[in-house]
Design an enzyme around this catalytic site. Structure first.
Site, PDB file in Angstrom:
ATOM      1  NE  ARG A 112      -3.865   0.523   1.856  1.00 15.72           N
ATOM      2  CZ  ARG A 112      -5.087   0.503   2.392  1.00 15.72           C
ATOM      3  NH1 ARG A 112      -5.321   1.149   3.514  1.00 15.72           N
ATOM      4  NH2 ARG A 112      -6.067  -0.137   1.810  1.00 15.72           N
ATOM      5  CB  CYS A 158     -13.969   1.190  -0.103  1.00 16.34           C
ATOM      6  SG  CYS A 158     -13.484   2.894   0.188  1.00 16.34           S
ATOM      7  CG  ASP A 213     -13.628   6.285  -0.605  1.00 12.89           C
ATOM      8  OD1 ASP A 213     -13.610   6.107   0.632  1.00 12.89           O
ATOM      9  OD2 ASP A 213     -12.593   6.260  -1.313  1.00 12.89           O
ATOM     10  NE  ARG A 257     -10.368  -5.353   0.061  1.00 12.51           N
ATOM     11  CZ  ARG A 257      -9.581  -4.373   0.538  1.00 12.51           C
ATOM     12  NH1 ARG A 257     -10.144  -3.348   1.136  1.00 12.51           N
ATOM     13  NH2 ARG A 257      -8.269  -4.398   0.367  1.00 12.51           N
ATOM     14  CD  GLN A 312     -12.857  -1.764  -1.186  1.00 15.53           C
ATOM     15  OE1 GLN A 312     -12.075  -1.734  -0.259  1.00 15.53           O
ATOM     16  NE2 GLN A 312     -14.068  -2.261  -1.056  1.00 15.53           N
ATOM     17  CG  HIS A 341      -8.321   0.171  -3.029  1.00 17.32           C
ATOM     18  ND1 HIS A 341      -7.558  -0.938  -2.753  1.00 17.32           N
ATOM     19  CD2 HIS A 341      -8.964   0.470  -1.854  1.00 17.32           C
ATOM     20  CE1 HIS A 341      -7.721  -1.294  -1.492  1.00 17.32           C
ATOM     21  NE2 HIS A 341      -8.567  -0.464  -0.927  1.00 17.32           N
TER      22      HIS A 341
HETATM   23  N1   CP Z   1     -11.210  -0.363   2.203  1.00 19.59           N
HETATM   24  C1   CP Z   1      -9.948  -0.461   2.655  1.00 19.59           C
HETATM   25  O1   CP Z   1      -9.000  -0.645   1.905  1.00 19.59           O
HETATM   26  O2   CP Z   1      -9.828  -0.358   4.009  1.00 19.59           O
HETATM   27  P1   CP Z   1      -8.460  -0.215   4.809  1.00 19.59           P
HETATM   28  O3   CP Z   1      -7.895   1.140   4.455  1.00 19.59           O
HETATM   29  O4   CP Z   1      -8.832  -0.297   6.252  1.00 19.59           O
HETATM   30  O5   CP Z   1      -7.535  -1.309   4.384  1.00 19.59           O
HETATM   31  N1  NVA Z   2      -9.961   6.691  -1.038  1.00 22.54           N
HETATM   32  C1  NVA Z   2      -9.556   6.198   0.257  1.00 22.54           C
HETATM   33  C2  NVA Z   2      -9.750   4.732   0.315  1.00 22.54           C
HETATM   34  C3  NVA Z   2      -9.417   4.105   1.647  1.00 22.54           C
HETATM   35  C4  NVA Z   2      -9.564   2.611   1.630  1.00 22.54           C
HETATM   36  C5  NVA Z   2      -8.111   6.572   0.526  1.00 22.54           C
HETATM   37  O1  NVA Z   2      -7.283   6.448  -0.373  1.00 22.54           O
HETATM   38  O2  NVA Z   2      -7.818   7.013   1.651  1.00 22.54           O
END
Ligand code: CP
Ligand code: NVA
Length: 310
Positions: free
Chosen positions: A103, A265, A225, A293, A133, A130
């Site tokens: 990530r 998400c 989101d 997930r 997701q 993502h």
């Molecule tokens: N939706 C998602 O990716 O959640 P986290 O940021 O908690 O991993």
């Molecule tokens: N758009 C959000 C998604 C978190 C899972 C972010 O990038 O923070």
């Protein structure tokens, strides 16, 4: 040959459907008593440059359920690109673990990791997209509505990383996609162009409509989101001024099809992009989506090892 899971657009519709079918099978098998140790002896290295609940825990549990193991590598330990170059991190970890998930902030960092790793690399979220997701989202839609084909998915809010992967999976799997967000917060132009190219091949539509009330008309899925993604915190006050008309609340939901479901998400900012009433209402699929997930990622992992052995 090594294959990575970096973007939905890297996969054909058939490949995505076959991973989703595998996810459905693995989920059923898990609920019927457990999965066989398909990933016995395999270890997943998980690099996190940003916080996570779902991605971290679901990947860890997915590996354990499949007889493997996972290793959490925090931002402070790795210092990706700071303490050590991304190329060196990738080459060192390739000798210790069998698959990597990362990530990151910049999408280029995921591409760089994949370029230098001799093991599969999975994108656990970048500033651009993502994809894991989106796989869980498609699985949830198929479970709730029976199909992705010929449905209308409407994404309300910021044209962010989650919106990009959702748009691409919709176009790949035959769903129409609409984004509705304030001026200045549209989906990245090149991601949109790529989405439109994919959509042309599957006869689907991608639309951008400023008016959220108009956008949700005929929606089968309303997705939202956070208004401020990780890494954009300095903009949160500015964003909080322009996003309120794009809140997913009961009034907006009433304008969609009565059978419509709501996705997010998570993490959710209740009272901002979504109200409690909608998040906890009958049309919400939020927790099924979060739990999926686990199952979608099991399928992604198993598929990557199948590819590597073929
Ligand atoms: N939706 C998602 O990716 O959640 P986290 O940021 O908690 O991993
Ligand atoms: N758009 C959000 C998604 C978190 C899972 C972010 O990038 O923070």
């Amino acid at each position: 040959m090594k294959k990575d899971f970096i973007a939905i657009s890297d996969f054909s519709s058939e490949e995505l459907m076959s991973i989703l079918e595998l996810a459905i099978d693995l989920k059923k098998q898990w609920h019927d008593g457990g999965n066989p140790p398909l990933l016995k002896g395999k270890v997943l290295g998980m690099i996190f440059q940003k916080p996570s609940l779902r991605t971290r825990v679901s990947f860890d549990m997915a590996m354990r359920h499949l007889g493997g193991d996972a290793l959490y590598l925090s931002p402070n330990e790795i210092g990706l690109g700071q303490r050590e170059s991304i190329a060196d991190v990738a080459r060192v970890l390739s000798g210790y673990v069998q698959v990597l998930m990362a990530r990151v902030f910049s999408h280029d960092h995921i591409l760089e990791l994949a370029r230098w790793s001799s093991i599969p690399v999975i994108n656990g979220l970048s500033d651009y997209n993502h994809p894991c997701q989106a796989m869980a989202d498609a699985l949830t839609i198929i479970e709730r509505l029976g199909k992705m084909k010929d449905i209308n998915v409407v994404f309300i809010g910021d044209g962010n990383n989650v919106a990009v992967s959702m748009m691409h999976i919709c176009a790949k799997l035959g769903a129409n996609f609409t984004h509705s967000g304030p001026d200045g917060y549209q989906i990245d132009a090149s991601a949109l162009a790529l989405g439109r190219t994919i959509a042309a091949g599957t006869n689907t539509k991608i639309r951008q409509i400023f008016n959220p009330q108009e956008a949700v008309r005929d929606a089968d899925v309303i997705y939202t989101d956070t208004w401020t993604s990780m890494g954009q915190e300095v903009e949160s006050e500015k964003r909080a001024k322009v996003f309120p008309p794009y809140q997913v609340n009961t009034e907006l939901l009433k304008l969609a099809k009565p059978s419509a479901i709501v996705l997010h998400c998570l993490p959710a900012h209740r009272g901002q992009e979504i109200t409690d009433e909608v998040a906890d209402g009958e049309q919400s699929a939020l927790f099924q989506q979060a739990h999926n997930r686990l199952h979608a990622q099991k399928a992604i992992l198993v598929n990557l090892f199948q590819q590597a052995n073929s």
